[in-house]
Design a protein around this motif. Structure first.
Motif, short mmCIF file in Angstrom:
data_model
loop_
_atom_site.label_atom_id
_atom_site.label_comp_id
_atom_site.label_asym_id
_atom_site.label_seq_id
_atom_site.Cartn_x
_atom_site.Cartn_y
_atom_site.Cartn_z
N ARG A 1 0.85 -1.19 0.00
CA ARG A 1 0.00 0.00 0.00
C ARG A 1 0.88 1.23 0.00
N THR A 2 0.38 2.29 -0.62
CA THR A 2 1.11 3.55 -0.69
C THR A 2 0.33 4.62 0.07
N ALA B 1 -1.93 10.90 5.69
CA ALA B 1 -2.02 9.47 5.35
C ALA B 1 -0.98 8.67 6.13
N ILE B 2 0.20 9.24 6.33
CA ILE B 2 1.25 8.56 7.09
C ILE B 2 0.83 8.43 8.55
N ARG B 3 0.23 9.45 9.10
CA ARG B 3 -0.27 9.40 10.48
C ARG B 3 -1.31 8.28 10.61
N GLU B 4 -2.22 8.19 9.65
CA GLU B 4 -3.25 7.14 9.68
C GLU B 4 -2.62 5.76 9.54
N TRP B 5 -1.67 5.60 8.62
CA TRP B 5 -0.95 4.33 8.44
C TRP B 5 -0.31 3.89 9.75
N LYS B 6 0.40 4.81 10.40
CA LYS B 6 1.11 4.46 11.63
C LYS B 6 0.12 4.14 12.74
#
Length: 105
Positions: free
Chosen positions: A35-36, A42-47
């Motif tokens: 996933r990108t 988006a990085i905050r949500e990914w983490k």
């Protein structure tokens, strides 16, 4: 190891998703688990999702340069299927921030 990369691993261990996202440029890209994620939000949500789904620790044990990227190999141990696993983290830096991160087995 560049300071921001050391901070990434320390913050991943002790900080919040917000703290991890702050280490990236505003338009950074993270590729993980096919996933990108583009941009700090988006990085905050990914983490946040990764941290809430599994408990894990990372222990970096090697660093190299490859095609303009810093490659850190780290052992990931936790309550996820396939644990433990060695992962490679490919970092591209922009000044004192992370511009791109790709995580692969």
């Amino acid at each position: 190891m560049p300071k921001v990369i050391a901070e990434y691993f320390e913050t991943d261990r002790t900080g919040s998703a917000e703290d991890v996202a702050a280490l990236f440029t505003e338009d950074a890209v993270v590729r993980d688990e096919k996933r990108t994620h583009v941009g700090r939000d988006a990085i905050r949500e990914w983490k946040a999702n990764a941290s809430s789904e599994y408990n894990y620790t990372t222990e970096p044990f090697a660093i190299a340069d490859s095609a303009g990227r810093k490659v850190v190999t780290s052992r990931l141990v936790g309550d996820f299927p396939g644990s433990p696993v060695d992962l490679r983290y490919f970092f591209v830096l922009d000044g004192d921030r992370i511009a791109n991160l790709e995580i692969v087995p």
